[in-house]
Design a protein around this motif. Structure first.
Motif, mmCIF file in Angstrom:
data_model
loop_
_atom_site.group_PDB
_atom_site.id
_atom_site.type_symbol
_atom_site.label_atom_id
_atom_site.label_comp_id
_atom_site.label_asym_id
_atom_site.label_seq_id
_atom_site.Cartn_x
_atom_site.Cartn_y
_atom_site.Cartn_z
ATOM 1 N N GLU A 2 -7.805 -0.817 -1.378
ATOM 2 C CA GLU A 2 -9.171 -0.700 -0.888
ATOM 3 C C GLU A 2 -9.526 0.067 -0.028
ATOM 4 O OE1 GLU A 2 -10.122 -4.838 -0.502
ATOM 5 O OE2 GLU A 2 -9.541 -5.343 -2.135
ATOM 6 N N GLY A 3 -8.441 1.046 0.420
ATOM 7 C CA GLY A 3 -8.706 1.872 1.485
ATOM 8 C C GLY A 3 -8.673 1.492 2.899
ATOM 9 N N ASN A 4 -8.047 0.500 3.057
ATOM 10 C CA ASN A 4 -7.919 -0.258 4.292
ATOM 11 C C ASN A 4 -6.640 0.182 4.853
ATOM 12 O OD1 ASN A 4 -10.201 -2.179 4.176
ATOM 13 N ND2 ASN A 4 -9.231 -3.297 3.008
ATOM 14 N N CYS A 22 4.792 0.784 -0.987
ATOM 15 C CA CYS A 22 5.662 -0.100 -0.188
ATOM 16 C C CYS A 22 4.873 -1.462 -0.114
ATOM 17 C CB CYS A 22 6.196 0.399 1.249
ATOM 18 S SG CYS A 22 7.410 1.668 0.884
ATOM 19 N N THR A 23 5.797 -2.654 0.100
ATOM 20 C CA THR A 23 5.120 -3.805 0.629
ATOM 21 C C THR A 23 5.913 -4.072 1.950
ATOM 22 O OG1 THR A 23 4.752 -4.809 -1.575
ATOM 23 C CG2 THR A 23 5.197 -6.185 0.398
ATOM 24 N N PHE A 24 5.195 -4.239 2.859
ATOM 25 C CA PHE A 24 5.719 -4.547 4.290
ATOM 26 C C PHE A 24 5.403 -6.220 4.718
ATOM 27 C CE2 PHE A 24 4.934 -0.114 4.534
ATOM 28 C CZ PHE A 24 6.210 0.423 5.217
ATOM 29 N N TRP A 25 6.624 -6.762 5.187
ATOM 30 C CA TRP A 25 6.409 -8.245 5.331
ATOM 31 C C TRP A 25 6.444 -8.311 7.051
ATOM 32 C CZ3 TRP A 25 8.676 -6.924 1.044
ATOM 33 C CH2 TRP A 25 8.227 -7.634 -0.259
ATOM 34 N N TYR A 26 5.603 -9.335 7.643
ATOM 35 C CA TYR A 26 5.554 -9.274 9.137
ATOM 36 C C TYR A 26 5.554 -10.976 9.245
ATOM 37 C CZ TYR A 26 0.482 -9.799 8.204
ATOM 38 O OH TYR A 26 -0.988 -9.948 7.972
ATOM 39 N N ALA A 27 5.840 -11.184 10.538
ATOM 40 C CA ALA A 27 5.912 -12.758 10.874
ATOM 41 C C ALA A 27 4.436 -13.016 11.133
ATOM 42 C CB ALA A 27 6.761 -12.802 12.189
ATOM 43 N N GLY A 29 0.636 -0.976 -0.055
ATOM 44 C CA GLY A 29 0.067 0.040 0.023
ATOM 45 C C GLY A 29 0.911 1.072 -0.029
ATOM 46 N N THR A 30 0.274 2.370 0.359
ATOM 47 C CA THR A 30 0.847 3.813 0.129
ATOM 48 C C THR A 30 1.121 4.136 1.557
ATOM 49 O OG1 THR A 30 -0.267 4.180 -1.821
ATOM 50 C CG2 THR A 30 0.535 6.128 -0.482
ATOM 51 N N ILE A 31 2.248 4.534 2.014
ATOM 52 C CA ILE A 31 2.583 4.996 3.440
ATOM 53 C C ILE A 31 1.712 6.294 3.400
ATOM 54 C CG2 ILE A 31 4.131 6.013 4.792
ATOM 55 C CD1 ILE A 31 6.155 3.856 3.654
ATOM 56 N N VAL A 32 0.992 6.455 4.548
ATOM 57 C CA VAL A 32 -0.041 7.628 4.612
ATOM 58 C C VAL A 32 0.382 8.597 5.723
ATOM 59 C CG1 VAL A 32 -1.947 6.813 3.346
ATOM 60 C CG2 VAL A 32 -1.890 6.382 5.861
ATOM 61 N N GLU A 33 1.179 7.825 6.744
ATOM 62 C CA GLU A 33 2.024 8.289 8.011
ATOM 63 C C GLU A 33 2.910 7.744 8.337
ATOM 64 O OE1 GLU A 33 -0.607 9.432 12.127
ATOM 65 O OE2 GLU A 33 -0.785 7.467 11.288
ATOM 66 N N LEU A 34 3.841 8.437 8.725
ATOM 67 C CA LEU A 34 5.249 7.823 9.279
ATOM 68 C C LEU A 34 5.827 8.893 10.442
ATOM 69 C CD1 LEU A 34 7.325 5.872 8.329
ATOM 70 C CD2 LEU A 34 8.344 7.585 6.945
ATOM 71 N N LEU A 35 5.760 8.468 11.704
ATOM 72 C CA LEU A 35 5.707 9.094 12.904
ATOM 73 C C LEU A 35 6.688 8.300 13.744
ATOM 74 C CD1 LEU A 35 2.138 10.004 13.689
ATOM 75 C CD2 LEU A 35 3.978 11.646 12.675
ATOM 76 N N PRO A 36 7.621 9.166 14.694
ATOM 77 C CA PRO A 36 8.370 8.549 15.624
ATOM 78 C C PRO A 36 7.321 7.943 16.537
ATOM 79 C CG PRO A 36 9.115 10.801 15.558
ATOM 80 C CD PRO A 36 7.669 10.627 14.698
ATOM 81 N N ARG A 46 8.007 7.678 25.956
ATOM 82 C CA ARG A 46 8.122 8.827 25.130
ATOM 83 C C ARG A 46 9.198 7.643 24.019
ATOM 84 N NH1 ARG A 46 8.707 14.697 26.141
ATOM 85 N NH2 ARG A 46 10.813 13.938 27.304
ATOM 86 N N THR A 47 8.984 8.192 22.934
ATOM 87 C CA THR A 47 9.981 7.907 21.804
ATOM 88 C C THR A 47 11.449 8.353 22.011
ATOM 89 O OG1 THR A 47 10.227 7.665 19.545
ATOM 90 C CG2 THR A 47 9.410 9.725 20.233
ATOM 91 N N ASP A 48 12.341 7.258 21.467
ATOM 92 C CA ASP A 48 13.641 7.788 21.432
ATOM 93 C C ASP A 48 14.273 8.127 20.176
ATOM 94 O OD1 ASP A 48 13.971 5.304 20.519
ATOM 95 O OD2 ASP A 48 15.271 4.615 21.877
ATOM 96 N N GLY A 49 13.319 7.879 18.925
ATOM 97 C CA GLY A 49 13.595 8.126 17.585
ATOM 98 C C GLY A 49 14.046 6.838 16.806
ATOM 99 N N CYS A 50 14.075 5.703 17.653
ATOM 100 C CA CYS A 50 14.560 4.506 16.783
ATOM 101 C C CYS A 50 13.383 3.862 16.385
ATOM 102 C CB CYS A 50 15.422 3.687 17.960
ATOM 103 S SG CYS A 50 16.969 4.190 18.578
ATOM 104 N N ILE A 51 12.370 4.248 16.567
ATOM 105 C CA ILE A 51 11.178 3.190 15.983
ATOM 106 C C ILE A 51 10.245 4.033 15.374
ATOM 107 C CG2 ILE A 51 9.326 1.586 16.604
ATOM 108 C CD1 ILE A 51 10.774 0.989 19.183
ATOM 109 N N LEU A 52 9.762 3.838 14.332
ATOM 110 C CA LEU A 52 8.861 4.658 13.585
ATOM 111 C C LEU A 52 7.564 3.962 13.264
ATOM 112 C CD1 LEU A 52 11.118 5.713 10.305
ATOM 113 C CD2 LEU A 52 10.165 7.066 12.259
ATOM 114 N N PHE A 53 6.485 4.578 13.341
ATOM 115 C CA PHE A 53 4.962 4.207 13.122
ATOM 116 C C PHE A 53 4.740 4.516 11.847
ATOM 117 C CE2 PHE A 53 0.706 5.272 13.246
ATOM 118 C CZ PHE A 53 0.192 3.956 13.601
ATOM 119 N N ALA A 54 4.541 3.506 10.991
ATOM 120 C CA ALA A 54 4.310 3.563 9.613
ATOM 121 C C ALA A 54 2.658 3.297 9.351
ATOM 122 C CB ALA A 54 5.025 2.950 8.713
ATOM 123 N N GLY A 55 1.872 4.020 9.129
ATOM 124 C CA GLY A 55 0.487 4.016 8.556
ATOM 125 C C GLY A 55 0.391 3.501 7.080
ATOM 126 N N VAL A 56 -0.092 2.564 6.768
ATOM 127 C CA VAL A 56 -0.107 2.159 5.353
ATOM 128 C C VAL A 56 -1.669 1.907 4.781
ATOM 129 C CG1 VAL A 56 0.632 0.286 3.800
ATOM 130 C CG2 VAL A 56 2.064 0.821 5.575
#
Length: 178
Positions: free
Chosen positions: A48-50, A74-79, A20-27, A34-44
């Motif tokens: 179909e709009g999901n 992007c394509t994201f793979w997860y376990a 899908g398309t990355i629509v949000e990318l935040l620490p 609180r975030t230390d900047g090492c982890i990003l939150f990606a909304g995809v």
């Protein structure tokens, strides 16, 4: 009666993917900290709009070490068997991320001794020209068979399984190559 190979059921994929398309990318913060900047939150968002959320950690392998950005396909793979919170939208920890590119295909999964993937759709032909590395970009010195791999290739045969000589193979050493 079902027989289990290692701790896995035969025919069950180790990795699932969402494109899908990355629509949000935040620490991101973990556990209310609180975030230390090492982890990003990606909304995809898929076609179909999901929406699906991914945690992109320092352990996430990003193909070609590209910098992810909002608007990128992007394509994201997860376990497949990793724990995930029961929330909406779903949230997973990304194991691999790859920007969608014309002419480049990426396969993530377990490859057996014959270098065939779990769903028997792709077989690797490894000659001396294939660049094999670990996720930290070091040359891989062992046999890639019986490992979880990221396979980057441009073309394949139309046979079953399709065969390819990949451009690059990344061995996911720390994700359990059994």
């Amino acid at each position: 009666m079902d027989f289990i190979m290692g701790n896995r059921m035969p025919g069950r994929k180790r990795f699932l993917s969402i494109t899908g398309t990355i629509v949000e990318l935040l620490p991101a913060g973990v556990g209310g900290r609180r975030t230390d900047g090492c982890i990003l939150f990606a909304g995809v968002e898929d076609t179909e709009g999901n929406t699906v959320n991914f945690m992109v950690t320092p352990a996430t392998y990003v193909v070609d070490f590209e910098t992810l950005s909002v608007g990128m396909q992007c394509t994201f793979w997860y376990a497949a068997d990793a724990p995930a919170p029961l929330i909406y939208p779903p949230q997973y920890s990304a194991v691999v991320a790859a920007r969608e590119r014309n002419g480049r295909m990426v396969s993530v999964g377990y490859f057996d001794l014959s270098m065939v993937n779990e769903d028997r759709t792709l077989q690797l032909n490894l000659d001396g020209s294939v660049d094999m590395r670990t996720t930290n970009n070091q040359y891989f010195q062992g046999s890639p068979s019986n490992h979880n791999l990221v396979v980057i290739y441009e073309s394949s045969t139309r046979s079953i399984p399709a065969q390819t000589t990949p451009r690059e193979v990344i061995v996911l050493c720390d994700t359990g190559g059994r």
